[in-house]
Design a protein around this motif. Structure first.
Motif, PDB file in Angstrom:
ATOM      1  N   ALA A 231       0.832  -1.207   0.000  1.00 24.43           N
ATOM      2  CA  ALA A 231       0.000   0.000   0.000  1.00 24.43           C
ATOM      3  C   ALA A 231       0.865   1.256   0.000  1.00 24.43           C
ATOM      4  N   VAL A 232       1.921   1.234   0.777  1.00 25.02           N
ATOM      5  CA  VAL A 232       2.824   2.382   0.835  1.00 25.02           C
ATOM      6  C   VAL A 232       3.607   2.521  -0.467  1.00 25.02           C
ATOM      7  N   THR A 233       3.902   1.399  -1.099  1.00 25.63           N
ATOM      8  CA  THR A 233       4.646   1.417  -2.361  1.00 25.63           C
ATOM      9  C   THR A 233       3.957   2.294  -3.397  1.00 25.63           C
ATOM     10  N   GLU A 234       2.645   2.212  -3.471  1.00 20.28           N
ATOM     11  CA  GLU A 234       1.896   2.995  -4.450  1.00 20.28           C
ATOM     12  C   GLU A 234       2.088   4.499  -4.243  1.00 20.28           C
ATOM     13  N   LYS A 235       2.360   4.901  -3.012  1.00 22.20           N
ATOM     14  CA  LYS A 235       2.590   6.317  -2.727  1.00 22.20           C
ATOM     15  C   LYS A 235       4.048   6.710  -2.926  1.00 22.20           C
ATOM     16  N   ILE A 236       4.958   5.771  -2.662  1.00 22.59           N
ATOM     17  CA  ILE A 236       6.384   6.092  -2.727  1.00 22.59           C
ATOM     18  C   ILE A 236       6.892   6.166  -4.162  1.00 22.59           C
ATOM     19  N   VAL A 237       6.431   5.272  -5.028  1.00 23.55           N
ATOM     20  CA  VAL A 237       6.991   5.195  -6.384  1.00 23.55           C
ATOM     21  C   VAL A 237       6.868   6.512  -7.149  1.00 23.55           C
TER      22      VAL A 237
END
Length: 255
Positions: A228-234
Motif C-alpha cells: 500500500a505504501v509502495t503505491e505512494k512512494i513510487v
C-alpha cells in the motif's frame, strides 16, 4: 554531435568519445577497433591516442591494445563524490516525503557502489555505508540499473559475478532474474523484498539520462514499506529521479 553544432572543440569531443568507447568495452581495444566503433579515420585515432597516452589517460598494453589509464582514477573518484553531493538534496526530499532511508548508487563495472545516503529519522532504519559495493542481482538499485541493459549483457555480467544468495529470498538463477527485469521495465520500478537483507524492503528507480548509470532508492523495514505504501512512494521516487537528472544535466553550467 559535431563540434560545430555544439560550439565545442572537435578534438576534445573526439578524445572524450574515445575514452567512453574504451569504458563501454570494459577492457582493451586496438586502433582499428576504435576506428570502427567511433567512425574516425585511423590517423586521427592514432594522434588522439598518442595525446591521451602522454597524459596518462590511456595506457598501451604489451599487446599494443589500449585501455583506460590510471590518471582517470582520481577524476572518477572525485566525480563520484560530487555526484553524491548533488544527489543529497533530492535524497533528503525523499526522506521527508516517505520517512525512510534514501540512497543513490552507481553501476561501476560489475558491481553496485553506494555514493550517497540520507538516513531515516526512525530508530529502526536501513543503513548502508557510502562506498559499499554489492553485486547487483540482490538489490533494488541493481535491478533498476540492469533493467536498462540488453539481456545478453546482463547474462554476461551474471556469468562473471555468479549469483550468490545474500538471503533465502535472493534470486540465484539467471532466467528468473531476467524475468524479474522484465517486471521492472513493465512496472517502472524495482523491488528488493528481503533479497539483500532479511526484513528490509527497497524500492528503486533509475535516474534518466544520468552521465553514469545511476539509481535512487527508498529502503526500510518490510513492515513499513508495504504494498500500500509502495503505491505512494513510487511516484515520489520518479519525481526525485527526474529532478536529479535535470540537476546533473545542468550541474556544470555554461562557460
Amino acid at each position: 554531435m559535431p563540434a560545430e553544432r555544439t560550439g565545442g572543440v572537435q578534438s576534445l569531443e573526439r578524445a572524450f568519445g574515445l575514452l567512453e568507447r574504451l569504458a563501454d568495452a570494459g577492457g582493451e581495444l586496438g586502433l582499428s577497433e576504435l576506428s570502427a566503433v567511433s567512425g574516425l579515420p585511423l590517423p586521427t585515432i592514432h594522434r588522439l591516442m598518442r595525446t591521451l597516452l602522454a597524459g596518462g589517460y590511456v595506457r598501451r598494453q604489451p599487446n599494443r591494445r589500449y585501455a583506460l589509464g590510471p590518471r582517470l582514477i582520481r577524476l572518477g573518484e572525485t566525480s563520484a563524490r560530487l555526484l553524491g553531493t548533488w544527489a543529497r538534496p533530492y535524497l533528503a526530499e525523499l526522506v521527508e516525503a516517505t520517512g525512510e532511508t534514501a540512497n543513490m548508487a552507481l553501476l561501476d563495472g560489475d558491481e553496485v557502489v553506494y555514493v550517497a545516503q540520507v538516513p531515516s529519522r526512525h530508530s529502526m532504519r536501513m543503513f548502508t555505508e557510502v562506498g559499499r559495493r554489492v553485486l547487483p542481482h540482490s538489490t533494488g538499485v541493481g535491478k533498476a540499473l540492469l533493467a536498462g541493459l540488453p539481456a545478453a549483457d546482463v547474462r554476461a555480467l551474471l556469468a562473471r559475478t555468479g549469483m550468490p544468495a545474500a538471503t533465502d529470498r535472493t534470486l540465484t538463477e539467471p532466467e528468473a532474474f531476467l524475468a524479474e527485469l522484465e517486471r521492472v521495465r513493465a512496472a517502472g520500478y524495482a523491488v528488493d523484498d528481503g533479497e539483500q537483507e532479511t526484513g528490509v524492503r527497497c524500492l528503486a528507480v533509475s535516474v534518466p539520462d544520468s552521465p553514469a548509470p545511476a539509481a535512487i532508492s527508498v529502503s526500510g523495514p518490510a513492515a513499513r514499506v508495504t504494498d500500500a505504501v509502495t503505491e505512494k512512494i513510487v511516484p515520489v521516487l520518479h519525481a526525485a529521479a527526474r529532478g536529479l537528472a535535470a540537476a546533473l544535466s545542468g550541474a556544470g553550467g555554461a562557460a
